[in-house]
Design a protein around this motif. Structure first.
Motif, mmCIF file in Angstrom:
data_model
loop_
_atom_site.group_PDB
_atom_site.id
_atom_site.type_symbol
_atom_site.label_atom_id
_atom_site.label_comp_id
_atom_site.label_asym_id
_atom_site.label_seq_id
_atom_site.Cartn_x
_atom_site.Cartn_y
_atom_site.Cartn_z
ATOM 1 N N GLY A 1 -16.282 -27.598 -54.544
ATOM 2 C CA GLY A 1 -17.650 -27.935 -54.893
ATOM 3 C C GLY A 1 -18.226 -27.149 -56.046
ATOM 4 N N ASP A 2 -17.499 -26.134 -56.526
ATOM 5 C CA ASP A 2 -18.069 -25.251 -57.550
ATOM 6 C C ASP A 2 -18.242 -25.966 -58.886
ATOM 7 O OD1 ASP A 2 -17.916 -23.439 -55.527
ATOM 8 O OD2 ASP A 2 -16.256 -22.280 -56.369
ATOM 9 N N ASN A 3 -17.202 -26.650 -59.335
ATOM 10 C CA ASN A 3 -17.283 -27.323 -60.638
ATOM 11 C C ASN A 3 -18.257 -28.494 -60.611
ATOM 12 O OD1 ASN A 3 -15.429 -25.591 -61.854
ATOM 13 N ND2 ASN A 3 -13.684 -26.852 -61.268
ATOM 14 N N ILE A 4 -18.251 -29.245 -59.525
ATOM 15 C CA ILE A 4 -19.127 -30.415 -59.456
ATOM 16 C C ILE A 4 -20.585 -30.000 -59.351
ATOM 17 C CG2 ILE A 4 -19.232 -30.813 -56.954
ATOM 18 C CD1 ILE A 4 -18.600 -33.788 -57.626
ATOM 19 N N LEU A 5 -20.847 -28.782 -58.841
ATOM 20 C CA LEU A 5 -22.220 -28.284 -58.796
ATOM 21 C C LEU A 5 -22.783 -28.110 -60.202
ATOM 22 C CD1 LEU A 5 -24.647 -27.041 -57.223
ATOM 23 C CD2 LEU A 5 -23.528 -24.824 -57.550
ATOM 24 N N ILE A 6 -21.956 -27.594 -61.112
ATOM 25 C CA ILE A 6 -22.408 -27.406 -62.490
ATOM 26 C C ILE A 6 -22.790 -28.744 -63.108
ATOM 27 C CG2 ILE A 6 -21.707 -26.611 -64.784
ATOM 28 C CD1 ILE A 6 -19.814 -24.642 -63.384
ATOM 29 N N VAL A 7 -21.953 -29.759 -62.893
ATOM 30 C CA VAL A 7 -22.247 -31.084 -63.438
ATOM 31 C C VAL A 7 -23.493 -31.669 -62.780
ATOM 32 C CG1 VAL A 7 -21.310 -33.369 -63.911
ATOM 33 C CG2 VAL A 7 -19.787 -31.405 -63.850
ATOM 34 N N ALA A 8 -23.685 -31.395 -61.481
ATOM 35 C CA ALA A 8 -24.877 -31.891 -60.790
ATOM 36 C C ALA A 8 -26.146 -31.286 -61.381
ATOM 37 C CB ALA A 8 -24.783 -31.579 -59.296
ATOM 38 N N PHE A 9 -26.100 -30.020 -61.762
ATOM 39 C CA PHE A 9 -27.252 -29.398 -62.424
ATOM 40 C C PHE A 9 -27.515 -30.063 -63.767
ATOM 41 C CE2 PHE A 9 -27.120 -25.602 -59.588
ATOM 42 C CZ PHE A 9 -28.479 -25.519 -59.340
ATOM 43 N N VAL A 10 -26.442 -30.406 -64.484
ATOM 44 C CA VAL A 10 -26.606 -31.132 -65.750
ATOM 45 C C VAL A 10 -27.314 -32.464 -65.498
ATOM 46 C CG1 VAL A 10 -25.392 -32.286 -67.643
ATOM 47 C CG2 VAL A 10 -24.628 -30.032 -66.858
ATOM 48 N N VAL A 11 -26.933 -33.133 -64.418
ATOM 49 C CA VAL A 11 -27.529 -34.428 -64.073
ATOM 50 C C VAL A 11 -29.025 -34.303 -63.828
ATOM 51 C CG1 VAL A 11 -27.630 -36.195 -62.267
ATOM 52 C CG2 VAL A 11 -25.427 -35.492 -63.191
ATOM 53 N N ILE A 12 -29.444 -33.319 -63.030
ATOM 54 C CA ILE A 12 -30.866 -33.233 -62.698
ATOM 55 C C ILE A 12 -31.687 -32.746 -63.892
ATOM 56 C CG2 ILE A 12 -30.318 -32.846 -60.274
ATOM 57 C CD1 ILE A 12 -31.206 -29.946 -60.607
ATOM 58 N N ILE A 13 -31.068 -31.983 -64.773
ATOM 59 C CA ILE A 13 -31.782 -31.571 -65.984
ATOM 60 C C ILE A 13 -31.977 -32.763 -66.912
ATOM 61 C CG2 ILE A 13 -31.606 -30.175 -68.082
ATOM 62 C CD1 ILE A 13 -30.204 -28.043 -66.348
ATOM 63 N N ILE A 14 -30.944 -33.583 -67.058
ATOM 64 C CA ILE A 14 -31.056 -34.777 -67.904
ATOM 65 C C ILE A 14 -32.053 -35.766 -67.300
ATOM 66 C CG2 ILE A 14 -29.827 -36.829 -68.726
ATOM 67 C CD1 ILE A 14 -27.350 -35.099 -69.074
ATOM 68 N N GLY A 15 -31.943 -36.004 -65.994
ATOM 69 C CA GLY A 15 -32.783 -37.003 -65.351
ATOM 70 C C GLY A 15 -34.219 -36.576 -65.167
ATOM 71 N N GLY A 16 -34.452 -35.278 -65.028
ATOM 72 C CA GLY A 16 -35.786 -34.772 -64.737
ATOM 73 C C GLY A 16 -35.823 -34.190 -63.340
ATOM 74 N N TYR B 1 -22.531 -31.797 -72.052
ATOM 75 C CA TYR B 1 -23.427 -30.688 -72.395
ATOM 76 C C TYR B 1 -24.112 -30.936 -73.740
ATOM 77 C CZ TYR B 1 -20.699 -28.657 -68.642
ATOM 78 O OH TYR B 1 -20.090 -28.437 -67.432
ATOM 79 N N ILE B 2 -23.383 -31.585 -74.636
ATOM 80 C CA ILE B 2 -23.997 -31.990 -75.905
ATOM 81 C C ILE B 2 -25.100 -33.007 -75.636
ATOM 82 C CG2 ILE B 2 -23.584 -33.158 -78.105
ATOM 83 C CD1 ILE B 2 -20.746 -31.976 -78.042
ATOM 84 N N LEU B 3 -24.821 -33.959 -74.723
ATOM 85 C CA LEU B 3 -25.832 -34.945 -74.341
ATOM 86 C C LEU B 3 -27.057 -34.261 -73.737
ATOM 87 C CD1 LEU B 3 -26.743 -37.894 -73.753
ATOM 88 C CD2 LEU B 3 -25.538 -37.681 -71.560
ATOM 89 N N MET B 4 -26.837 -33.301 -72.851
ATOM 90 C CA MET B 4 -27.948 -32.583 -72.229
ATOM 91 C C MET B 4 -28.790 -31.868 -73.279
ATOM 92 S SD MET B 4 -27.845 -29.550 -69.350
ATOM 93 C CE MET B 4 -27.090 -28.378 -70.487
ATOM 94 N N ALA B 5 -28.132 -31.198 -74.215
ATOM 95 C CA ALA B 5 -28.865 -30.478 -75.261
ATOM 96 C C ALA B 5 -29.677 -31.443 -76.119
ATOM 97 C CB ALA B 5 -27.889 -29.682 -76.121
ATOM 98 N N ALA B 6 -29.077 -32.586 -76.458
ATOM 99 C CA ALA B 6 -29.778 -33.567 -77.297
ATOM 100 C C ALA B 6 -31.005 -34.116 -76.586
ATOM 101 C CB ALA B 6 -28.824 -34.696 -77.674
ATOM 102 N N ILE B 7 -30.868 -34.424 -75.287
ATOM 103 C CA ILE B 7 -32.008 -34.960 -74.534
ATOM 104 C C ILE B 7 -33.101 -33.920 -74.377
ATOM 105 C CG2 ILE B 7 -32.713 -35.759 -72.237
ATOM 106 C CD1 ILE B 7 -30.099 -37.307 -72.093
ATOM 107 N N LEU B 8 -32.728 -32.668 -74.154
ATOM 108 C CA LEU B 8 -33.735 -31.614 -73.987
ATOM 109 C C LEU B 8 -34.508 -31.369 -75.281
ATOM 110 C CD1 LEU B 8 -31.916 -28.997 -71.730
ATOM 111 C CD2 LEU B 8 -33.715 -30.616 -71.099
ATOM 112 N N ILE B 9 -33.866 -31.601 -76.412
ATOM 113 C CA ILE B 9 -34.574 -31.446 -77.689
ATOM 114 C C ILE B 9 -35.661 -32.516 -77.814
ATOM 115 C CG2 ILE B 9 -34.327 -31.652 -80.202
ATOM 116 C CD1 ILE B 9 -31.553 -30.401 -79.902
ATOM 117 N N VAL B 10 -35.327 -33.732 -77.408
ATOM 118 C CA VAL B 10 -36.275 -34.852 -77.539
ATOM 119 C C VAL B 10 -37.259 -34.885 -76.372
ATOM 120 C CG1 VAL B 10 -36.480 -37.360 -77.739
ATOM 121 C CG2 VAL B 10 -34.550 -36.172 -78.811
ATOM 122 N N ARG B 11 -36.746 -34.687 -75.155
ATOM 123 C CA ARG B 11 -37.584 -34.724 -73.950
ATOM 124 C C ARG B 11 -37.271 -33.494 -73.103
ATOM 125 N NH1 ARG B 11 -40.053 -39.580 -72.807
ATOM 126 N NH2 ARG B 11 -40.162 -39.066 -70.598
#
Length: 308
Positions: A221-236, A287-297
């Motif tokens: 569950g360790d690696n998938i947790l990191i991706v899950a955090f990416v998901v909630i940051i992207i989604g809000g 992670y590039i996608l997350m950074a790009a979305i955080l810049i805009v939103r």
């Protein structure tokens, strides 16, 4: 890339996205409603997989093992909330991170002691063990279709609960303004328990349905947790709709990127180098996608404003 490969990568990405949503949904509610950083949420995914293995060994029936695993995962989540997490709500985030990281280490080692360090597997239900002919040269496992359908069904049910019930109304209000919800006389402690237990059960459900597909092992569950955090940051943070859309987006980009990056690099590099660089580059895409979305939103695609 051939059509068959593109189709199978899309289906694998959709299946991965559904699993991510089941984990991220509980995580985003816990984070959004309670402001609590729970690094141990990924361990609950691992616990669900190990519970499925244990109950399947006892009963020999996958669906009975699924039901028993969900019940125990819910009880386990509630016990963690009562015994550990509720004592950390008023502490700073560093204390929460350290405490939940300690739980990760403890449960990973406990899994090794109880089940051993080797990877384990369980078979899918017999009537879901076949495959479907999609194209002339492509067959796809029925069980993977079933996991996609189950995840989508849970997503619809969760949306209905959050948007159409009183409990959902309180969860949405808590995600937007937990202080006001408490001031209006709502038992915020009980709401926290419900959210935490439900989140643990969702993560456990993801672990159960993933058990016949992926290896069951300590630390899964360790690696998938990191991706899950990416998901909630992207989604809000706190947004169920955002978690669902972001999970599917991340699942498709991560899965298809691994094939597309390698095939694209092979046009300009030799095969061995493309095979080495491609997966590494693909793993950076989300992670590039997350950074790009955080810049805009900066608040994510669907920040909570009274609705999840």
């Amino acid at each position: 890339m051939s059509f068959s490969l593109l189709l199978i990568q899309c289906l694998n990405g959709l299946q991965y996205g559904v699993l991510l949503f089941l984990i991220a949904a509980g995580l985003t509610l816990v984070f959004g409603v309670m402001g609590f950083i729970n690094l141990a949420h990924g361990v609950q995914y691992m616990v669900g997989a190990y519970l499925a293995f244990a109950f399947f060994g006892l009963t020999g029936n996958f669906f009975l093992a699924l039901v028993l695993s969900l019940i125990v995962a819910l009880i386990f989540g509630l016990l963690l909330e009562v015994l550990v997490f509720r004592h950390l709500y008023d502490r700073d985030h560093l204390d929460q991170v350290l405490a939940t990281f300690g739980i990760i280490l403890f449960l990973n080692e406990a899994a090794k002691v109880i089940f051993g360090p080797l990877t384990l597997t369980i078979p899918p239900p017999e009537f879901l063990s076949g495959s479907v002919q999609l194209t002339e040269n492509l067959r796809y496992p029925v069980y993977r279709f079933a996991t996609i359908a189950a995840g989508l069904a849970v997503a619809i049910a969760l949306w209905a609960i959050v948007t159409r019930t009183r409990v959902g109304m309180l969860i949405r209000a808590g995600a937007s303004n937990p202080t006001m919800v408490s001031a209006l006389g709502v038992n915020i402690q009980r709401l926290f328990m419900v959210v935490f237990g439900f989140g643990a059960m969702l993560a456990g459900f993801a672990g159960v349905i993933a058990a016949p597909i992926f290896s069951i092992e300590p630390g899964m569950g360790d690696n998938i947790l990191i991706v899950a955090f990416v998901v909630i940051i992207i989604g809000g943070i706190g947004s169920i709709r955002g978690a669902f859309i972001a999970a599917l987006l991340v699942g498709l980009i991560d899965t298809m990127g691994r094939s597309l990056a390698t095939s694209t690099l092979s046009l300009v590099l030799d095969g061995s180098m493309a095979n080495q660089i491609g997966p590494a580059l693909a793993s950076m895409l989300i992670y590039i996608l997350m950074a790009a979305i955080l810049i805009v939103r900066p608040e994510g695609l669907f920040p909570t404003k009274g609705a999840a």
